[in-house]
Write a protein that holds these residues in place. Structure first.
Motif, short mmCIF file in Angstrom:
data_model
loop_
_atom_site.label_atom_id
_atom_site.label_comp_id
_atom_site.label_asym_id
_atom_site.label_seq_id
_atom_site.Cartn_x
_atom_site.Cartn_y
_atom_site.Cartn_z
N TYR A 1 -0.08 10.63 5.76
CA TYR A 1 -0.13 9.18 5.73
C TYR A 1 1.22 8.59 5.32
O TYR A 1 1.97 9.18 4.55
CB TYR A 1 -1.19 8.70 4.74
CG TYR A 1 -2.57 9.24 5.03
CD1 TYR A 1 -3.20 10.11 4.16
CD2 TYR A 1 -3.25 8.86 6.19
CE1 TYR A 1 -4.47 10.61 4.44
CE2 TYR A 1 -4.51 9.34 6.48
CZ TYR A 1 -5.12 10.22 5.59
OH TYR A 1 -6.36 10.72 5.88
N ARG A 2 1.46 7.39 5.83
CA ARG A 2 2.63 6.64 5.40
C ARG A 2 2.50 6.40 3.90
O ARG A 2 1.46 5.92 3.44
CB ARG A 2 2.69 5.32 6.16
CG ARG A 2 3.93 4.50 5.92
CD ARG A 2 3.90 3.20 6.70
NE ARG A 2 5.18 2.52 6.68
CZ ARG A 2 6.13 2.75 7.57
NH1 ARG A 2 5.92 3.61 8.54
NH2 ARG A 2 7.29 2.11 7.48
N PRO A 3 3.52 6.72 3.13
CA PRO A 3 3.39 6.61 1.67
C PRO A 3 2.94 5.25 1.19
O PRO A 3 2.12 5.16 0.26
CB PRO A 3 4.80 6.95 1.19
CG PRO A 3 5.34 7.87 2.23
CD PRO A 3 4.79 7.36 3.52
N SER A 4 3.44 4.19 1.80
CA SER A 4 3.08 2.84 1.34
C SER A 4 1.63 2.48 1.62
O SER A 4 1.10 1.53 1.04
CB SER A 4 4.02 1.81 1.98
OG SER A 4 3.89 1.82 3.38
N LEU A 5 0.98 3.22 2.52
CA LEU A 5 -0.41 2.92 2.88
C LEU A 5 -1.37 4.03 2.46
O LEU A 5 -2.59 3.89 2.64
CB LEU A 5 -0.51 2.71 4.40
CG LEU A 5 0.25 1.52 4.98
CD1 LEU A 5 0.21 1.57 6.50
CD2 LEU A 5 -0.34 0.21 4.47
N GLU A 6 -0.84 5.08 1.92
CA GLU A 6 -1.64 6.29 1.68
C GLU A 6 -2.87 6.03 0.83
O GLU A 6 -3.94 6.59 1.09
CB GLU A 6 -0.78 7.36 1.04
CG GLU A 6 -1.49 8.69 0.83
CD GLU A 6 -0.54 9.80 0.42
OE1 GLU A 6 0.63 9.50 0.12
OE2 GLU A 6 -0.97 10.96 0.41
N SER A 7 -2.73 5.20 -0.18
CA SER A 7 -3.85 4.98 -1.10
C SER A 7 -5.01 4.23 -0.44
O SER A 7 -6.13 4.23 -0.96
CB SER A 7 -3.39 4.20 -2.33
OG SER A 7 -2.93 2.92 -1.96
N ARG A 8 -4.76 3.60 0.71
CA ARG A 8 -5.80 2.81 1.37
C ARG A 8 -6.26 3.39 2.70
O ARG A 8 -7.12 2.82 3.36
CB ARG A 8 -5.30 1.38 1.62
CG ARG A 8 -4.92 0.62 0.38
CD ARG A 8 -4.82 -0.87 0.66
NE ARG A 8 -3.70 -1.22 1.49
CZ ARG A 8 -3.80 -1.94 2.61
NH1 ARG A 8 -4.97 -2.37 3.03
NH2 ARG A 8 -2.71 -2.25 3.29
N THR A 9 -5.69 4.52 3.10
CA THR A 9 -5.88 5.02 4.46
C THR A 9 -6.63 6.34 4.50
O THR A 9 -6.40 7.22 3.65
CB THR A 9 -4.51 5.21 5.14
OG1 THR A 9 -3.74 4.02 5.04
CG2 THR A 9 -4.68 5.57 6.61
N ALA A 10 -7.47 6.48 5.51
CA ALA A 10 -8.10 7.77 5.78
C ALA A 10 -8.23 7.94 7.29
O ALA A 10 -8.65 7.01 7.98
CB ALA A 10 -9.48 7.84 5.13
N ILE A 11 -7.80 9.09 7.76
CA ILE A 11 -7.94 9.43 9.18
C ILE A 11 -8.87 10.64 9.28
O ILE A 11 -8.73 11.61 8.52
CB ILE A 11 -6.58 9.74 9.82
CG1 ILE A 11 -5.72 8.46 9.85
CG2 ILE A 11 -6.74 10.30 11.24
CD1 ILE A 11 -4.31 8.67 10.35
#
Length: 123
Positions: free
Chosen positions: A60-70
């Motif tokens: 995940y992109r570090p700036s979005l990692e905490s909010r992202t799941a693939i």
């Protein structure tokens, strides 16, 4: 290989954005291929959100990692994006893409693209 995004076009602030990419003409388990989500946010360039490898590893992109799941469903040849706690700043066109590159923001580095889907975050 063709990719097609699907999912709601309108999401309320603080809720979860969920999109699915259906791949045809190729397999998401093909060796050395990566399956990515990117977005084009107004006033900004194309940015990658994250990707899943042919073996199921996720990045995940570090700036979005905490909010992202693939995630993926190999039986349906699909991969999906979940972005939680969205704000109006998440409004944009979301793309799924595939190829031998990932984690880059250049469109030309990807072999296959979906047409993109507009997602608006608004109450």
């Amino acid at each position: 290989v063709q990719l097609q995004e699907s999912g709601p076009g309108l999401v309320k602030p603080s809720q979860t954005l969920s999109l699915t990419c259906t791949v045809s003409g190729g397999s998401i388990t093909s060796v050395d291929y990566y399956w990515s989500w990117l977005r084009q946010v107004p006033g900004k360039g194309l940015e990658w959100i994250g990707y899943i490898t042919s073996t199921g590893n996720r990045y995940y992109r570090p700036s979005l990692e905490s909010r992202t799941a693939i995630s993926r469903d190999t039986s349906k040849n699909q991969f999906s994006l979940r972005l939680i706690s969205v704000t109006p700043e998440d409004t944009g066109v979301y793309f799924c893409a595939g190829g031998r590159s990932a984690g880059v923001n250049s469109r030309s580095d990807y072999d296959y693209w979906g047409q993109g889907t507009q997602v608006t975050v608004s109450s």
